[in-house]
Scaffold this motif. Structure first.
Motif, PDB file in Angstrom:
ATOM      1  N   ASP A  39       0.857  -1.173   0.000  1.00 35.39           N
ATOM      2  CA  ASP A  39       0.000   0.000   0.000  1.00 35.39           C
ATOM      3  C   ASP A  39       0.894   1.223   0.000  1.00 35.39           C
ATOM      4  N   SER A  40       0.328   2.383   0.301  1.00 37.51           N
ATOM      5  CA  SER A  40       1.116   3.613   0.250  1.00 37.51           C
ATOM      6  C   SER A  40       2.238   3.608   1.280  1.00 37.51           C
ATOM      7  N   ASN A  41       2.159   2.744   2.270  1.00 32.48           N
ATOM      8  CA  ASN A  41       3.179   2.662   3.308  1.00 32.48           C
ATOM      9  C   ASN A  41       4.284   1.676   2.963  1.00 32.48           C
ATOM     10  N   GLY A  42       4.166   0.977   1.870  1.00 26.54           N
ATOM     11  CA  GLY A  42       5.191   0.038   1.467  1.00 26.54           C
ATOM     12  C   GLY A  42       4.729  -1.399   1.544  1.00 26.54           C
ATOM     13  N   THR A  43       5.688  -2.291   1.516  1.00 28.03           N
ATOM     14  CA  THR A  43       5.439  -3.720   1.535  1.00 28.03           C
ATOM     15  C   THR A  43       5.928  -4.304   2.847  1.00 28.03           C
ATOM     16  N   GLU A  44       5.220  -5.300   3.337  1.00 27.03           N
ATOM     17  CA  GLU A  44       5.668  -5.955   4.558  1.00 27.03           C
ATOM     18  C   GLU A  44       6.992  -6.671   4.294  1.00 27.03           C
ATOM     19  N   VAL A  45       7.916  -6.532   5.235  1.00 26.49           N
ATOM     20  CA  VAL A  45       9.229  -7.174   5.145  1.00 26.49           C
ATOM     21  C   VAL A  45       9.310  -8.215   6.270  1.00 26.49           C
ATOM     22  N   PRO A  46       9.198  -9.503   5.931  1.00 27.16           N
ATOM     23  CA  PRO A  46       9.167 -10.542   6.964  1.00 27.16           C
ATOM     24  C   PRO A  46      10.395 -10.537   7.885  1.00 27.16           C
ATOM     25  N   GLU A  47      11.587 -10.256   7.344  1.00 31.96           N
ATOM     26  CA  GLU A  47      12.797 -10.253   8.174  1.00 31.96           C
ATOM     27  C   GLU A  47      12.711  -9.181   9.258  1.00 31.96           C
ATOM     28  N   LEU A  48      12.238  -7.997   8.894  1.00 35.05           N
ATOM     29  CA  LEU A  48      12.116  -6.910   9.861  1.00 35.05           C
ATOM     30  C   LEU A  48      10.932  -7.139  10.797  1.00 35.05           C
ATOM     31  N   SER A  49       9.876  -7.751  10.290  1.00 37.59           N
ATOM     32  CA  SER A  49       8.716  -8.046  11.132  1.00 37.59           C
ATOM     33  C   SER A  49       9.091  -9.025  12.236  1.00 37.59           C
ATOM     34  N   SER A  50       9.869 -10.063  11.897  1.00 37.08           N
ATOM     35  CA  SER A  50      10.277 -11.021  12.931  1.00 37.08           C
ATOM     36  C   SER A  50      11.233 -10.374  13.931  1.00 37.08           C
ATOM     37  N   PHE A  51      12.074  -9.459  13.454  1.00 39.24           N
ATOM     38  CA  PHE A  51      12.971  -8.720  14.346  1.00 39.24           C
ATOM     39  C   PHE A  51      12.167  -7.866  15.320  1.00 39.24           C
ATOM     40  N   ALA A  52      11.197  -7.112  14.801  1.00 38.72           N
ATOM     41  CA  ALA A  52      10.373  -6.242  15.643  1.00 38.72           C
ATOM     42  C   ALA A  52       9.449  -7.047  16.543  1.00 38.72           C
ATOM     43  N   ASN A  53       9.049  -8.230  16.107  1.00 43.90           N
ATOM     44  CA  ASN A  53       8.146  -9.067  16.889  1.00 43.90           C
ATOM     45  C   ASN A  53       8.783  -9.495  18.210  1.00 43.90           C
ATOM     46  N   ALA A  54      10.101  -9.501  18.269  1.00 39.58           N
ATOM     47  CA  ALA A  54      10.789  -9.821  19.521  1.00 39.58           C
ATOM     48  C   ALA A  54      10.507  -8.765  20.594  1.00 39.58           C
ATOM     49  N   HIS A  55      10.104  -7.566  20.175  1.00 37.18           N
ATOM     50  CA  HIS A  55       9.798  -6.461  21.091  1.00 37.18           C
ATOM     51  C   HIS A  55       8.293  -6.261  21.260  1.00 37.18           C
ATOM     52  N   ARG A  56       7.500  -7.216  20.800  1.00 37.57           N
ATOM     53  CA  ARG A  56       6.043  -7.078  20.803  1.00 37.57           C
ATOM     54  C   ARG A  56       5.489  -6.808  22.193  1.00 37.57           C
ATOM     55  N   SER A  57       5.906  -7.579  23.187  1.00 39.96           N
ATOM     56  CA  SER A  57       5.355  -7.409  24.532  1.00 39.96           C
ATOM     57  C   SER A  57       5.671  -6.019  25.089  1.00 39.96           C
ATOM     58  N   GLU A  58       6.872  -5.522  24.817  1.00 34.93           N
ATOM     59  CA  GLU A  58       7.250  -4.183  25.253  1.00 34.93           C
ATOM     60  C   GLU A  58       6.329  -3.130  24.631  1.00 34.93           C
ATOM     61  N   LEU A  59       6.053  -3.263  23.339  1.00 29.63           N
ATOM     62  CA  LEU A  59       5.193  -2.309  22.647  1.00 29.63           C
ATOM     63  C   LEU A  59       3.744  -2.393  23.123  1.00 29.63           C
ATOM     64  N   VAL A  60       3.234  -3.595  23.265  1.00 28.13           N
ATOM     65  CA  VAL A  60       1.848  -3.778  23.710  1.00 28.13           C
ATOM     66  C   VAL A  60       1.668  -3.268  25.129  1.00 28.13           C
ATOM     67  N   ASN A  61       2.604  -3.584  26.026  1.00 28.29           N
ATOM     68  CA  ASN A  61       2.510  -3.116  27.415  1.00 28.29           C
ATOM     69  C   ASN A  61       2.579  -1.597  27.509  1.00 28.29           C
ATOM     70  N   ALA A  62       3.270  -0.965  26.593  1.00 26.40           N
ATOM     71  CA  ALA A  62       3.359   0.498  26.583  1.00 26.40           C
ATOM     72  C   ALA A  62       2.135   1.135  25.922  1.00 26.40           C
ATOM     73  N   GLY A  63       1.343   0.343  25.219  1.00 25.94           N
ATOM     74  CA  GLY A  63       0.151   0.862  24.555  1.00 25.94           C
ATOM     75  C   GLY A  63       0.383   1.332  23.139  1.00 25.94           C
ATOM     76  N   VAL A  64       1.508   0.984  22.547  1.00 28.68           N
ATOM     77  CA  VAL A  64       1.824   1.392  21.172  1.00 28.68           C
ATOM     78  C   VAL A  64       1.011   0.541  20.201  1.00 28.68           C
ATOM     79  N   ARG A  65       0.383   1.207  19.221  1.00 27.75           N
ATOM     80  CA  ARG A  65      -0.363   0.503  18.188  1.00 27.75           C
ATOM     81  C   ARG A  65       0.268   0.664  16.807  1.00 27.75           C
ATOM     82  N   LYS A  66       0.946   1.807  16.580  1.00 22.76           N
ATOM     83  CA  LYS A  66       1.546   2.041  15.266  1.00 22.76           C
ATOM     84  C   LYS A  66       2.658   3.071  15.397  1.00 22.76           C
ATOM     85  N   ILE A  67       3.764   2.825  14.694  1.00 20.99           N
ATOM     86  CA  ILE A  67       4.870   3.775  14.621  1.00 20.99           C
ATOM     87  C   ILE A  67       5.031   4.146  13.150  1.00 20.99           C
TER      88      ILE A  67
END
Length: 153
Positions: A39-67
């Protein structure tokens, strides 16, 4: 009136595949799959998604939904469960255009346009810095908006 009918017919033809045409149905399905991944924001990059997914709990606990970060902008926008936060790019971090989506359930998705294997480390460093700063600001905002002692009388 005639122009309106022609316009309506043209719009209908764009969205409806011809009956009995398997090729056009496959083309519509293919286009839908591409537009879902890109879409206008680009294409999903699985390598970066798996990297960021390691920080998922930190983001969810902080209340982050989108950066949302853009290489040509000085500020980064973070959508949280309560509102939004803006902050400047961290110093000594290479600016990249990237969107990090954090659904309430499910894996973290990272979308970008200019990613390649050659700049993978640059993207990882930028995303790591953005995640840390976003989570910190989101936690701070949550404390400020929910703490009774900080509310106006």
């Amino acid at each position: 009136m005639q122009e309106k009918l022609v316009l309506i017919a043209a719009l209908a033809a764009m969205f409806v595949a011809l009956p009995g045409s398997a090729e056009s149905a496959e083309a519509v399905a293919s286009d839908a799959a591409v537009s879902a991944a890109t879409d206008s924001n680009g294409t999903e990059v699985p390598e970066l998604s798996s990297f960021a997914n390691a920080h998922r709990s930190e983001l969810v606990n902080a209340g982050v939904r989108k950066i949302e970060a853009k290489a040509d902008k000085r500020t980064v926008h973070v959508s949280t469960v309560t509102s939004g936060v803006f902050f400047h790019w961290p110093k000594n971090v290479k600016r990249v255009t990237v969107n990090v989506l954090v659904p309430a359930d499910g894996p973290v998705l990272v979308k970008t346009r200019d990613y390649s294997a050659a700049n993978q480390e640059q993207y990882r460093a930028s995303i790591e810095a953005l995640i840390q700063r976003s989570a910190g600001y989101a936690r701070q905002q949550t404390i400020e908006t929910t703490s009774p002692s900080l509310r106006a009388p």
